[in-house]
Design an enzyme around this catalytic site. Structure first.
Site, PDB file in Angstrom:
ATOM      1  N   ASP A  17       0.866  -1.180   0.000  1.00 53.19           N
ATOM      2  CA  ASP A  17       0.000   0.000   0.000  1.00 53.19           C
ATOM      3  C   ASP A  17       0.903   1.230   0.000  1.00 53.19           C
ATOM      4  OD1 ASP A  17      -2.440   1.584   0.468  1.00 53.19           O
ATOM      5  OD2 ASP A  17      -1.634   1.846   2.484  1.00 53.19           O
ATOM      6  N   ALA A  19      -0.091   5.234   1.358  1.00 49.91           N
ATOM      7  CA  ALA A  19      -0.191   6.095   2.547  1.00 49.91           C
ATOM      8  C   ALA A  19      -0.279   5.262   3.822  1.00 49.91           C
ATOM      9  CB  ALA A  19      -1.404   7.014   2.441  1.00 49.91           C
ATOM     10  N   ALA A  50     -13.349   9.948   9.621  1.00 49.81           N
ATOM     11  CA  ALA A  50     -12.745   9.904   8.291  1.00 49.81           C
ATOM     12  C   ALA A  50     -11.906   8.647   8.103  1.00 49.81           C
ATOM     13  CB  ALA A  50     -11.894  11.147   8.053  1.00 49.81           C
ATOM     14  N   MET A  54     -10.999   3.774   5.603  1.00 55.60           N
ATOM     15  CA  MET A  54      -9.723   3.975   4.921  1.00 55.60           C
ATOM     16  C   MET A  54      -9.242   2.683   4.265  1.00 55.60           C
ATOM     17  SD  MET A  54      -7.777   6.384   4.110  1.00 55.60           S
ATOM     18  CE  MET A  54      -8.366   7.622   5.261  1.00 55.60           C
ATOM     19  N   LYS A  58     -11.494   6.297  -3.089  1.00 55.20           N
ATOM     20  CA  LYS A  58     -11.971   7.517  -2.431  1.00 55.20           C
ATOM     21  C   LYS A  58     -13.467   7.755  -2.670  1.00 55.20           C
ATOM     22  CE  LYS A  58      -7.926   7.776  -0.921  1.00 55.20           C
ATOM     23  NZ  LYS A  58      -7.686   6.995   0.324  1.00 55.20           N
ATOM     24  N   HIS A  61     -15.186   5.480  -0.365  1.00 45.47           N
ATOM     25  CA  HIS A  61     -14.950   5.994   0.986  1.00 45.47           C
ATOM     26  C   HIS A  61     -15.989   7.065   1.334  1.00 45.47           C
ATOM     27  CE1 HIS A  61     -11.644   6.923   4.122  1.00 45.47           C
ATOM     28  NE2 HIS A  61     -12.702   7.639   4.465  1.00 45.47           N
ATOM     29  N   ARG A 166     -10.450  -2.259  -3.224  1.00 48.61           N
ATOM     30  CA  ARG A 166     -10.553  -3.021  -1.987  1.00 48.61           C
ATOM     31  C   ARG A 166     -11.973  -2.973  -1.431  1.00 48.61           C
ATOM     32  NH1 ARG A 166      -5.545   0.596  -0.197  1.00 48.61           N
ATOM     33  NH2 ARG A 166      -3.896  -0.516  -1.285  1.00 48.61           N
ATOM     34  N   ASP A 192      -1.764  -1.048   5.813  1.00 45.69           N
ATOM     35  CA  ASP A 192      -2.062  -0.541   7.161  1.00 45.69           C
ATOM     36  C   ASP A 192      -3.557  -0.452   7.443  1.00 45.69           C
ATOM     37  OD1 ASP A 192      -2.082   1.664   5.212  1.00 45.69           O
ATOM     38  OD2 ASP A 192      -2.513   2.942   6.920  1.00 45.69           O
TER      39      ASP A 192
END
Length: 275
Positions: A17, A19, A50, A54, A58, A61, A166, A192
């Site tokens: 990944d 970020a 937020a 994650m 986006k 999201h 994902r 993460d």
């Protein structure tokens, strides 16, 4: 690298990944921009809220955030109607230029990332990557990361596969195809976020969760170091538990700890184990 002969198969690739895993300790770039984008529509969104979805693309999201009862209630109060797909599109359209403008501020590599990528290449392994970031954002991030030694062999963005992102396996498998890997069990996926761990599992890969540097703890290195020792340990433990509950085969503090996991996975593959 181990031979393909014998009872096991070799490790061939590691897929990362971005970020919170390779760059942006604490995964701040995506979360803060979500907060700012929602605020521009008069919606109060916390950093903790937020962070919830994650790892997803986006647009997805934003969709999941608007399904949160408290945020949906704010939206109805502001607009007089429940959130619609057009509303998701509007927030996304506002979010994108903000993310493109700000991603560079959070592009610093996580300590040890460049060294680990170099070590992996020295081990004969290929390096893939994927992200919830859309391609327009990665086009800004990738040259900055490359200048700091972060240069995967392949990159898949969260908006460029028709099958979606994902927690489906598609971005991880797209890396496998591009890198010409012939066995999913010969890949390690490092992420993460919970959706990122699920992505690796669904792809049939070894999944490694990253706790301290990523979204699940969600603090900058300075913020983490400023915490009392007990609180920092508690946050780390909670993050590890969430990643293990998602199915991670291993959990490490940061990418700098990956070499020991590579050795362990190689041993398991040599014994004929699969994820």
């Amino acid at each position: 690298m181990q031979s393909a002969s014998g009872p096991g198969r070799p490790l061939q690739a590691v897929i990362f990944d971005w970020a919170g895993t390779l760059v942006d300790f604490g995964s701040l770039a995506p979360t803060q921009i979500f907060v700012d984008a929602f605020h521009s529509f008069g919606i109060e969104l916390s950093l903790q809220q937020a962070r919830g979805p994650m790892g997803l693309s986006k647009w997805q999201h934003i969709r999941l955030l608007l399904e949160d009862p408290s945020l949906a209630a704010q939206w109805r109060q502001r607009t007089g109607h429940a959130p619609t797909q057009a509303d998701i599109d509007a927030i996304y359209a506002h979010f994108m230029p903000m993310q493109i403008a700000k991603v560079g501020q959070y592009s610093q590599p996580i300590a040890g990332a460049a060294q680990v990528l170099a070590w992996l290449r020295g081990q004969g392994l290929k390096i893939g990557s994927c992200s919830g970031y859309p391609r327009q954002v990665l086009d800004v991030l990738l040259p900055m990361a490359a200048a700091e030694g972060i240069r995967p062999d392949h990159v898949v963005a969260g908006d460029e596969l028709p099958a979606g992102g994902r927690p489906g396996p598609y971005m991880a498998l797209a890396n496998m195809l591009a890198l010409q890997i012939d066995d999913v069990a010969g890949c390690i996926k490092v992420d993460d976020t919970v959706p990122g761990i699920e992505e690796g599992l669904r792809a049939g890969m070894w999944s490694v969760g990253v706790s301290l540097s990523g979204n699940e703890v969600g603090l900058t290195r300075a913020q983490l170091q400023a915490l009392p020792t007990e609180e920092a340990a508690h946050r780390k433990e909670e993050a590890e538990q969430r990643l293990r509950a998602a199915g991670a085969h291993y959990v490490i503090d940061s990418v700098a700890d990956l070499p020991q996991i590579v050795a362990h996975v190689r041993s398991r593959l040599a014994m004929g184990e699969r994820p």
